[in-house]
Design an enzyme around this catalytic site. Structure first.
Site, PDB file in Angstrom:
ATOM      1  N   ASP A  19     -41.759  -0.629 -12.378  1.00  0.00           N
ATOM      2  CA  ASP A  19     -40.597   0.244 -12.271  1.00  0.00           C
ATOM      3  C   ASP A  19     -40.973   1.706 -12.417  1.00  0.00           C
ATOM      4  O   ASP A  19     -41.788   2.076 -13.261  1.00  0.00           O
ATOM      5  CB  ASP A  19     -39.556  -0.144 -13.328  1.00  0.00           C
ATOM      6  CG  ASP A  19     -38.783  -1.386 -12.911  1.00  0.00           C
ATOM      7  OD1 ASP A  19     -38.234  -1.373 -11.799  1.00  0.00           O
ATOM      8  OD2 ASP A  19     -38.763  -2.369 -13.672  1.00  0.00           O
ATOM      9  N   GLU A  24     -28.059  -7.854  -8.543  1.00  0.00           N
ATOM     10  CA  GLU A  24     -29.225  -8.095  -9.379  1.00  0.00           C
ATOM     11  C   GLU A  24     -28.931  -7.536 -10.761  1.00  0.00           C
ATOM     12  O   GLU A  24     -28.629  -6.355 -10.906  1.00  0.00           O
ATOM     13  CB  GLU A  24     -30.453  -7.366  -8.836  1.00  0.00           C
ATOM     14  CG  GLU A  24     -30.975  -7.849  -7.506  1.00  0.00           C
ATOM     15  CD  GLU A  24     -32.095  -6.947  -7.016  1.00  0.00           C
ATOM     16  OE1 GLU A  24     -33.030  -6.681  -7.799  1.00  0.00           O
ATOM     17  OE2 GLU A  24     -32.018  -6.477  -5.877  1.00  0.00           O
TER      18      GLU A  24
END
Lengths: 403, 252
Positions: free
Chosen positions: B50, B39
């Site tokens: 995040d 990724e």
């Protein structure tokens, strides 16, 4: 104007959030709809607004200002509400809904601290735990508001990532919410974010416009020719506009923060200068670079210093129902001084943007109507919080200074 | 189109594009130590899903000038050495800014096989799905996702299904939670696509546990914390070897 079932206003709005929040947003939407149809909830909300917050706020005929302006200016005095701004309407509604959902904790984001103080107030009043996220830069700039929140029993958490301002505080509040959604409601401070927030916040603050509409008819025998409000996220504006959107004869104006001026790039005019994008859970207009990174906004008014705008405003702009224009720091501060001197009212600098914009549109409106226009301006908040900024701007802290 | 191996548990490490000057060396080290796909994070200024580590990596990358174009140019330089598929991990606004058609075409041209947008739930995915073509738009499922949505997510997802193991943000955690096992199990019953667990997987033991209930793991914060702390590609290779070993020892 109502959103579709998934919260879209045209191409704007919707839900651009992590999957983990979808169930909570569905739950919130269901509770909100049910509550608004339940006289027990709406009755208690109205009681709180009346007995605790001090609404309906007055619609005040500002005669000396009107003489200067060449128009009849009616000020919607939201500055006289408890906590000094329209925001108390939103926080009381959401805090009451939080109780109804059986949750014991609210979190909130704040820029300058006004929504944080309002949230802490509602949490104290309704016995909820309150955590406020605030950019580290802002906690330093607004130490007095940090003290207010703490005095009211809230925990203030400085946010140290990104630009360490309002948008990062919202990001951090969303992260907290994803993690604690079982027992926590996110008490969002403006009519932005994922569905149902734009609709819910609007409905909680829409008393501003519904009151003003009736008050204007009682006072003048007619609807106003125009209504005007300042736009940051846009909650005070949508609260005023909502009642007037179906009234075709009423022109509606939203005034964005023009900062140092449109050409300097230092402003917060997301509708005038931004492009469609996705931030904080909704598709809307956004100040951004070519890759889609948000650009930091600038305004002398902390409450308007936000790089996006509520999605319903983006839609009202696109269909042409509302006219959005920027007002610079300098224009706003001139209007700030004018209201102080003509009416003995110190407005929030946010609200001074609405006033400055209203003064600007008078000549065209007069010419068009061929008579003196009547304009309702939302005086969304009081200016005590801004005296440090205003004092510095006008040089009041220098020895022997005069404005 | 993502072609993922079926003969072993899958290891998908995450690296924020442009976080350090030699970031593509880290990619190759991860590939050599047993990654099955990688990724690549296209950093966003407001990464709401995040945790602290990936936020810091995103801030650092943007401050270094890691635009989408610069990241793709870096990748083009190692294209001949890349054997594993690349999956872009970013936020919806980057797609919106260029337009879904242009953005997806650009990723395809630069060799990407998949795309993950953690702030694009299945309800809003229509326009990106329409533009994706051969680019697999991977859907995420969360522990709180109700059964009818899980079905819809599985039916819509391409490449694999990303099972978010916790109610929370990306970041390392000590143990794999009961809700992660539960979610992986529910997804496996609904789809033939690989089900990968992500969020909080940080080492060999969790990889082993995850491998017992899912088809593999996505590992972000554990990788990025090391890169931010100055790890060499060889150091990352050590982490990757550990996770690979954990997955390979998983008892299904």
């Amino acid at each position: 104007m109502e959103a579709d079932a998934k919260g879209h206003f045209g191409v704007f709005g919707g839900r651009y959030v992590p999957e983990a929040l979808i169930a909570a947003l569905d739950e919130l939407d269901a509770h909100f709809r049910k509550a608004m149809g339940d006289p027990e909830f709406t009755g208690e909300f109205q009681r709180m607004l009346r007995d605790y917050a001090g609404t309906p706020s007055m619609l005040y005929d500002a005669t000396r200002l009107s003489a200067e302006a060449g128009a009849r200016i009616l000020l919607k005095r939201e500055d006289l509400n408890h906590t000094g701004a329209h925001k108390v309407r939103n926080v009381l509604g959401q805090a009451l809904l939080t109780k109804r959902m059986g949750k014991g904790r609210v979190i909130a984001e704040t820029g300058a601290g006004q929504h944080g103080v309002a949230s802490a107030t509602a949490a104290a009043y309704l016995d909820l735990e309150c955590v406020v996220y605030m950019g580290e830069v802002d906690t330093e700039r607004q130490a007095l508001n940090v003290a207010r929140m703490k005095m009211l029993g809230a925990t203030v958490i400085p946010v140290k990532h990104g630009s360490r301002t309002l948008k990062d505080a919202i990001n951090e509040a969303l992260r907290d919410w994803v993690t604690n959604v079982d027992n926590t409601h996110y008490l969002l401070g403006t009519a932005a974010g994922p569905h149902p927030f734009p609709t819910m916040v609007r409905d909680f603050v829409s008393g501003i416009g519904f009151e003003a509409r009736e008050q204007c008819r009682e006072k003048t025998g007619a609807l106003p020719d125009a209504v005007a409000a300042c736009i940051g996220g846009g909650s005070n504006a949508i609260g005023l506009f909502h009642a007037f959107v179906p009234d075709d004869s009423v022109r509606i104006y939203g005034f964005e923060a023009g900062g140092d001026g449109f050409d300097t790039g230092r402003h917060a005019s997301s509708i005038t200068a931004g492009q469609t994008g996705v931030l904080h859970g909704a598709r809307t207009y956004l100040l951004q670079d070519e890759d889609g990174q948000t650009i930091e906004s600038h305004s002398i008014s902390a409450g308007l210093d936000y790089p996006a705008v509520g999605p319903e405003h983006a839609y009202l702009n696109d269909i042409g129902r509302v006219t959005y224009e920027p007002v610079t720091d300098a224009e706003a501060m001139d209007a700030f001084a004018l209201l102080c001197r003509t009416e003995g009212i110190i407005p929030a600098i946010e609200s001074a943007h609405a006033l400055a914009g209203a003064l600007r549109i008078v000549p065209a409106l007069r010419a068009d109507l061929v008579r003196e226009p009547t304009i309702i301006v939302n005086l969304s908040g009081r200016g005590d919080k801004d005296m440090h900024t205003a004092g510095a701007y006008f040089g009041l802290f220098e020895k022997g200074s005069t404005v | 189109m993502l072609s993922l191996r079926k003969d072993r548990k899958l290891f998908l490490p995450y690296v924020t594009g442009g976080v350090v000057p030699q970031w593509t060396d880290h990619l190759l080290a991860l590939q050599d130590a047993g990654a099955d796909a990688i990724e690549v994070g296209l950093p966003f200024s407001d990464p709401m899903l995040d945790g602290a580590v990936v936020q810091r990596a995103s801030d650092q990358a943007i401050a270094r000038g890691a635009t989408v174009d610069a990241i793709l140019a870096d990748l083009d330089r190692i294209r001949g050495d890349l054997r594993v598929p690349l999956i872009a991990f970013t936020y919806t606004n980057l797609v919106e800014r260029r337009g879904a058609d242009r953005f997806c075409a650009m990723l395809r041209e630069h060799g990407f096989g998949g795309l993950i947008l953690p702030d694009l739930p299945v309800d809003e995915a229509g326009p990106v799905l329409a533009a994706a073509g051969d680019l697999d738009l991977v859907q995420l499922a969360a522990p709180a996702t109700p059964p009818d949505r899980l079905e819809r997510i599985c039916a819509t997802s391409r490449g694999f299904v990303y099972a978010v193991s916790v109610m929370g943000v990306t970041g390392e955690r000590d143990t794999l939670t009961a809700e992660a096992y539960g979610l992986a199990g529910r997804l496996k019953a609904l789809t033939d696509l690989p089900v990968l667990l992500g969020f909080g997987i940080s080492g060999r033991e969790q990889a082993r546990q995850a491998g017992a209930v899912a088809d593999g793991v996505a590992v972000g914060a554990a990788v990025m914390r090391r890169i931010l702390d100055g790890a060499t590609p060889a150091d990352l290779g050590t982490l990757a070897t550990e996770i690979r070993a954990g997955l390979d020892s998983a008892q299904v």
